[in-house]
Write a protein that holds these residues in place. Structure first.
Motif, PDB file in Angstrom:
ATOM      1  N   PRO A  36       0.821  -1.228   0.000  1.00  0.00           N
ATOM      2  CA  PRO A  36       0.000   0.000   0.000  1.00  0.00           C
ATOM      3  C   PRO A  36       0.848   1.268   0.000  1.00  0.00           C
ATOM      4  CG  PRO A  36      -0.869  -1.591   1.560  1.00  0.00           C
ATOM      5  CD  PRO A  36       0.456  -2.122   1.113  1.00  0.00           C
ATOM      6  N   ALA A  37       2.006   1.246   0.684  1.00  0.00           N
ATOM      7  CA  ALA A  37       2.888   2.420   0.700  1.00  0.00           C
ATOM      8  C   ALA A  37       3.424   2.713  -0.691  1.00  0.00           C
ATOM      9  CB  ALA A  37       4.037   2.198   1.676  1.00  0.00           C
ATOM     10  N   ILE A  38       3.835   1.671  -1.410  1.00  0.00           N
ATOM     11  CA  ILE A  38       4.333   1.862  -2.776  1.00  0.00           C
ATOM     12  C   ILE A  38       3.239   2.439  -3.669  1.00  0.00           C
ATOM     13  CG2 ILE A  38       5.158   0.646  -4.838  1.00  0.00           C
ATOM     14  CD1 ILE A  38       6.583  -1.318  -2.941  1.00  0.00           C
ATOM     15  N   ALA A  39       2.015   1.931  -3.520  1.00  0.00           N
ATOM     16  CA  ALA A  39       0.890   2.448  -4.304  1.00  0.00           C
ATOM     17  C   ALA A  39       0.667   3.933  -4.020  1.00  0.00           C
ATOM     18  CB  ALA A  39      -0.372   1.654  -3.990  1.00  0.00           C
ATOM     19  N   LEU A  40       0.765   4.327  -2.759  1.00  0.00           N
ATOM     20  CA  LEU A  40       0.569   5.735  -2.401  1.00  0.00           C
ATOM     21  C   LEU A  40       1.683   6.617  -2.941  1.00  0.00           C
ATOM     22  CD1 LEU A  40      -0.680   5.239   1.262  1.00  0.00           C
ATOM     23  CD2 LEU A  40      -2.018   6.171  -0.639  1.00  0.00           C
ATOM     24  N   ILE A  41       2.910   6.113  -2.960  1.00  0.00           N
ATOM     25  CA  ILE A  41       4.028   6.876  -3.529  1.00  0.00           C
ATOM     26  C   ILE A  41       3.793   7.115  -5.019  1.00  0.00           C
ATOM     27  CG2 ILE A  41       6.486   6.776  -4.098  1.00  0.00           C
ATOM     28  CD1 ILE A  41       6.845   5.247  -1.412  1.00  0.00           C
ATOM     29  N   ILE A  42       3.319   6.082  -5.728  1.00  0.00           N
ATOM     30  CA  ILE A  42       2.989   6.240  -7.145  1.00  0.00           C
ATOM     31  C   ILE A  42       1.890   7.289  -7.317  1.00  0.00           C
ATOM     32  CG2 ILE A  42       1.992   5.070  -9.156  1.00  0.00           C
ATOM     33  CD1 ILE A  42       3.376   2.502  -8.156  1.00  0.00           C
ATOM     34  N   ALA A  43       0.913   7.278  -6.418  1.00  0.00           N
ATOM     35  CA  ALA A  43      -0.181   8.259  -6.477  1.00  0.00           C
ATOM     36  C   ALA A  43       0.342   9.677  -6.307  1.00  0.00           C
ATOM     37  CB  ALA A  43      -1.207   7.950  -5.394  1.00  0.00           C
ATOM     38  N   VAL A  44       1.255   9.863  -5.356  1.00  0.00           N
ATOM     39  CA  VAL A  44       1.832  11.195  -5.126  1.00  0.00           C
ATOM     40  C   VAL A  44       2.556  11.685  -6.377  1.00  0.00           C
ATOM     41  CG1 VAL A  44       3.582  12.457  -3.833  1.00  0.00           C
ATOM     42  CG2 VAL A  44       1.992  10.951  -2.627  1.00  0.00           C
ATOM     43  N   VAL A  45       3.357  10.819  -6.974  1.00  0.00           N
ATOM     44  CA  VAL A  45       4.091  11.193  -8.191  1.00  0.00           C
ATOM     45  C   VAL A  45       3.116  11.555  -9.312  1.00  0.00           C
ATOM     46  CG1 VAL A  45       5.653  10.355  -9.993  1.00  0.00           C
ATOM     47  CG2 VAL A  45       6.113   9.811  -7.598  1.00  0.00           C
ATOM     48  N   ALA A  46       2.064  10.748  -9.476  1.00  0.00           N
ATOM     49  CA  ALA A  46       1.071  11.011 -10.531  1.00  0.00           C
ATOM     50  C   ALA A  46       0.394  12.365 -10.334  1.00  0.00           C
ATOM     51  CB  ALA A  46       0.030   9.897 -10.554  1.00  0.00           C
ATOM     52  N   LEU A  47       0.027  12.691  -9.098  1.00  0.00           N
ATOM     53  CA  LEU A  47      -0.659  13.958  -8.829  1.00  0.00           C
ATOM     54  C   LEU A  47       0.273  15.156  -8.952  1.00  0.00           C
ATOM     55  CD1 LEU A  47      -2.949  12.969  -5.813  1.00  0.00           C
ATOM     56  CD2 LEU A  47      -3.638  13.382  -8.178  1.00  0.00           C
ATOM     57  N   VAL A  48       1.500  15.016  -8.501  1.00  0.00           N
ATOM     58  CA  VAL A  48       2.454  16.130  -8.562  1.00  0.00           C
ATOM     59  C   VAL A  48       2.743  16.506 -10.011  1.00  0.00           C
ATOM     60  CG1 VAL A  48       4.845  16.801  -8.131  1.00  0.00           C
ATOM     61  CG2 VAL A  48       3.518  15.719  -6.318  1.00  0.00           C
ATOM     62  N   PHE A  49       2.957  15.500 -10.852  1.00  0.00           N
ATOM     63  CA  PHE A  49       3.366  15.775 -12.229  1.00  0.00           C
ATOM     64  C   PHE A  49       2.211  15.744 -13.232  1.00  0.00           C
ATOM     65  CE2 PHE A  49       7.211  14.158 -10.155  1.00  0.00           C
ATOM     66  CZ  PHE A  49       8.105  15.189 -10.461  1.00  0.00           C
ATOM     67  N   GLY A  50       1.094  15.144 -12.870  1.00  0.00           N
ATOM     68  CA  GLY A  50      -0.004  15.034 -13.825  1.00  0.00           C
ATOM     69  C   GLY A  50      -1.212  15.886 -13.524  1.00  0.00           C
ATOM     70  N   PHE A  51      -1.450  16.183 -12.237  1.00  0.00           N
ATOM     71  CA  PHE A  51      -2.624  16.962 -11.851  1.00  0.00           C
ATOM     72  C   PHE A  51      -2.164  18.374 -11.490  1.00  0.00           C
ATOM     73  CE2 PHE A  51      -6.208  18.543  -9.555  1.00  0.00           C
ATOM     74  CZ  PHE A  51      -7.306  17.841 -10.025  1.00  0.00           C
ATOM     75  N   LYS A  52      -2.159  19.261 -12.463  1.00  0.00           N
ATOM     76  CA  LYS A  52      -1.638  20.613 -12.264  1.00  0.00           C
ATOM     77  C   LYS A  52      -2.745  21.665 -12.238  1.00  0.00           C
ATOM     78  CE  LYS A  52       2.905  19.492 -14.156  1.00  0.00           C
ATOM     79  NZ  LYS A  52       3.983  19.849 -15.110  1.00  0.00           N
ATOM     80  N   LEU A  53      -3.960  21.218 -11.971  1.00  0.00           N
ATOM     81  CA  LEU A  53      -5.072  22.158 -11.872  1.00  0.00           C
ATOM     82  C   LEU A  53      -5.051  22.847 -10.513  1.00  0.00           C
ATOM     83  CD1 LEU A  53      -8.041  20.124 -13.396  1.00  0.00           C
ATOM     84  CD2 LEU A  53      -6.711  21.941 -14.479  1.00  0.00           C
ATOM     85  N   THR A  54      -4.792  24.144 -10.511  1.00  0.00           N
ATOM     86  CA  THR A  54      -4.835  24.912  -9.275  1.00  0.00           C
ATOM     87  C   THR A  54      -6.221  25.535  -9.113  1.00  0.00           C
ATOM     88  OG1 THR A  54      -4.109  26.942 -10.361  1.00  0.00           O
ATOM     89  CG2 THR A  54      -2.389  25.452  -9.511  1.00  0.00           C
ATOM     90  N   LYS A  55      -6.506  26.005  -7.918  1.00  0.00           N
ATOM     91  CA  LYS A  55      -7.794  26.644  -7.660  1.00  0.00           C
ATOM     92  C   LYS A  55      -8.002  27.842  -8.576  1.00  0.00           C
ATOM     93  CE  LYS A  55     -10.489  28.902  -4.028  1.00  0.00           C
ATOM     94  NZ  LYS A  55     -10.681  30.126  -4.814  1.00  0.00           N
ATOM     95  N   ALA A  56      -6.951  28.627  -8.779  1.00  0.00           N
ATOM     96  CA  ALA A  56      -7.063  29.807  -9.637  1.00  0.00           C
ATOM     97  C   ALA A  56      -7.401  29.420 -11.079  1.00  0.00           C
ATOM     98  CB  ALA A  56      -5.757  30.596  -9.598  1.00  0.00           C
ATOM     99  N   LYS A  57      -6.774  28.351 -11.562  1.00  0.00           N
ATOM    100  CA  LYS A  57      -7.053  27.906 -12.926  1.00  0.00           C
ATOM    101  C   LYS A  57      -8.485  27.405 -13.059  1.00  0.00           C
ATOM    102  CE  LYS A  57      -2.375  26.581 -14.393  1.00  0.00           C
ATOM    103  NZ  LYS A  57      -1.502  25.446 -14.803  1.00  0.00           N
ATOM    104  N   VAL A  58      -8.944  26.640 -12.083  1.00  0.00           N
ATOM    105  CA  VAL A  58     -10.305  26.105 -12.141  1.00  0.00           C
ATOM    106  C   VAL A  58     -11.319  27.244 -12.116  1.00  0.00           C
ATOM    107  CG1 VAL A  58     -12.018  24.704 -10.927  1.00  0.00           C
ATOM    108  CG2 VAL A  58      -9.663  23.903 -11.104  1.00  0.00           C
TER     109      VAL A  58
END
Length: 463
Positions: free
Chosen positions: A430-452
């Motif tokens: 589960p820890a490895i899965a969460l680390i992958i999730a963090v990497v995916a969100l940091v580099f793939g999910f770049k929608l900020t509140k201001a942009k939305v």
């Protein structure tokens, strides 16, 4: 002249406090399956283990394969009387208790009985998935701003996680009552029907809460509006493939659910073979579920302070660290319970945050493609959920095989090899899965509140 009824603006007091009671009912109902379906098949229906595997695998595989289709249908067909999404909160849930109950009833013997149970399982899941997807789609319909979506997601998560605490008391007692009324063999069918009715009533409460938030367009002069809301196959494909934040979020959501389901599945082995006291599992479940509820309740405060995206990334990173620390201390049971409880506090937060993040990807998709794919994107939340349920069994089985597990092993004589393998499943994977999730969100999910907010304003200006 026919005029359009004005949509409500801002969240009502009812939505702020009680949106999520339907999800509480949904989880109470589905918990009958989570906790009792296997024991019904083996101990009450008396199926052989190969037949049990056939029934559960067939039903879960079909469920997973259909998981993407519900949002696509909601987005593509003509809206019903009360709106494209809201209508499904009243049209479908009443069918569920009748279909779901037959999942726990054995009629006849052999393959015929197995087929009837599989059909009931698939049919009940199809029915409730339409309502489930419509329910989460209403978050982006009623929540016009990131703050409102965060509010709805947090309230929903708190009620949803509260159901786990309630079920620990209600579930076994209700089954016992049904056993006294309709017999031991059919007790879970009776419980499934009763809690299915609770779910339908509470989804109806959601239907009433959302009155006025999804306005049905009059027939005349609304071609432009209807064209924006109705989507074709290529529109749905573009909404996914031209939406990098959505793809990153789906990866992170899969990790979130894997964390929860793998922990749930391995916990019994941890307390039996490492803690040496299987009765501690009940205490562990109660404590961690309470932490989950508190985390969900506080998620809105954290999201408002740090933004939903930042909160999700930060909490997942902390969860991963807690799990890895637990692994290096897996023989210290009290420490593990404390660390796991904090990690489940984090799960309550991320469970509340992710629907709001899906809402942001809906805004981004409409801004980019010109089409409102709210139902399709909301429905895709089903995919990580169903895939994680399928992979849970694979992960748990692989870890037990790595430790040379046998049910004949005396828990007091469990080898360090087995303890280590169980701990890898309980903590490291589960820890490895969460680390992958963090990497995916940091580099793939770049929608900020201001942009939305900017995208939402541009969409409004096009109307």
């Amino acid at each position: 002249m026919e005029t359009k009824k004005q949509e409500k603006k801002g969240l009502s007091g009812g939505l702020k406090k009680f949106y999520g009671v339907g999800d509480m009912g949904f989880n109470l109902m589905s918990s009958i399956e989570s906790y009792y379906f296997s024991i019904f098949l083996t101990n009450l229906a008396k199926f052989s283990l190969p037949m049990v595997t056939f029934i559960t695998t067939t039903a879960s595989t079909v469920d997973a394969l259909l998981s993407w289709i519900y949002g696509a249908i909601l987005n593509s067909i003509k809206p019903m009387k009360w709106g494209r999404y809201r209508s499904w909160l009243i049209a479908i849930p009443w069918l569920v208790p009748f279909l779901y109950a037959f999942q726990f009833v054995k009629i006849g013997d052999g393959m015929l009985s197995a087929v009837l149970i599989i059909i009931a399982a698939i049919a009940s899941h199809v029915a409730w998935n339409f309502a489930y997807v419509a329910n989460v789609s209403m978050i982006s319909v009623a929540g016009k701003t990131p703050e409102e979506r965060s509010q709805l997601s947090a309230t929903r998560a708190a009620w949803s996680n509260f159901s786990k605490v309630i079920f620990s008391y209600v579930g076994p007692g209700l089954a016992a009552v049904m056993a006294g009324i309709i017999g031991e063999v059919n007790q879970y069918g009776g419980a499934a029907f009763a809690l299915g009715c609770v779910m339908a009533v509470l989804y109806y409460a959601h239907f009433k809460m959302f009155d006025g938030y999804e306005v049905v367009q009059p027939e005349k002069g609304t071609e432009k509006k209807n064209a924006k809301d109705k989507t074709g196959g290529m529109d749905l494909i573009r909404a996914l493939l031209q939406n990098p934040p959505l793809i990153a979020l789906l990866i992170a959501d899969l990790a979130k659910f894997m964390f929860n389901f793998v922990l749930m599945g391995v916990a019994a082995y941890y307390f039996t073979y490492i803690a040496g006291d299987s009765k501690m599992l009940t205490t562990y479940i109660l404590i961690t579920n309470i932490f989950c509820v508190v985390g969900a309740y506080l998620s809105k405060t954290l999201s408002n302070k740090f933004t939903t995206r930042t909160t999700t990334i930060g909490v997942m990173a902390i969860q991963a660290v807690l799990l890895l620390v637990s692994y290096f201390m897996y023989n210290r049971v009290t420490v593990v319970i404390v660390l796991m409880s904090i990690a489940m506090f984090g799960y309550g937060i991320t469970y509340a945050c992710t629907p709001a993040l899906y809402g942001d990807t809906i805004v981004y998709s409409e801004w980019k493609t010109g089409k409102n794919a709210a139902g399709w994107i909301s429905g895709l939340q089903n995919v990580p959920l169903k895939v994680s349920i399928m992979t849970r069994g694979i992960i748990i089985t692989a870890c037990l095989a790595m430790g040379n597990f046998s049910p004949d092993i005396d828990p007091a004589a469990a080898s360090e090899e087995l303890k280590n393998a169980i701990s890898i499943g309980f903590m490291v994977i589960p820890a490895i899965a969460l680390i992958i999730a963090v990497v995916a969100l940091v580099f793939g999910f770049k929608l900020t509140k201001a942009k939305v907010d900017q995208y939402a304003a541009e969409i409004a200006s096009r109307s």
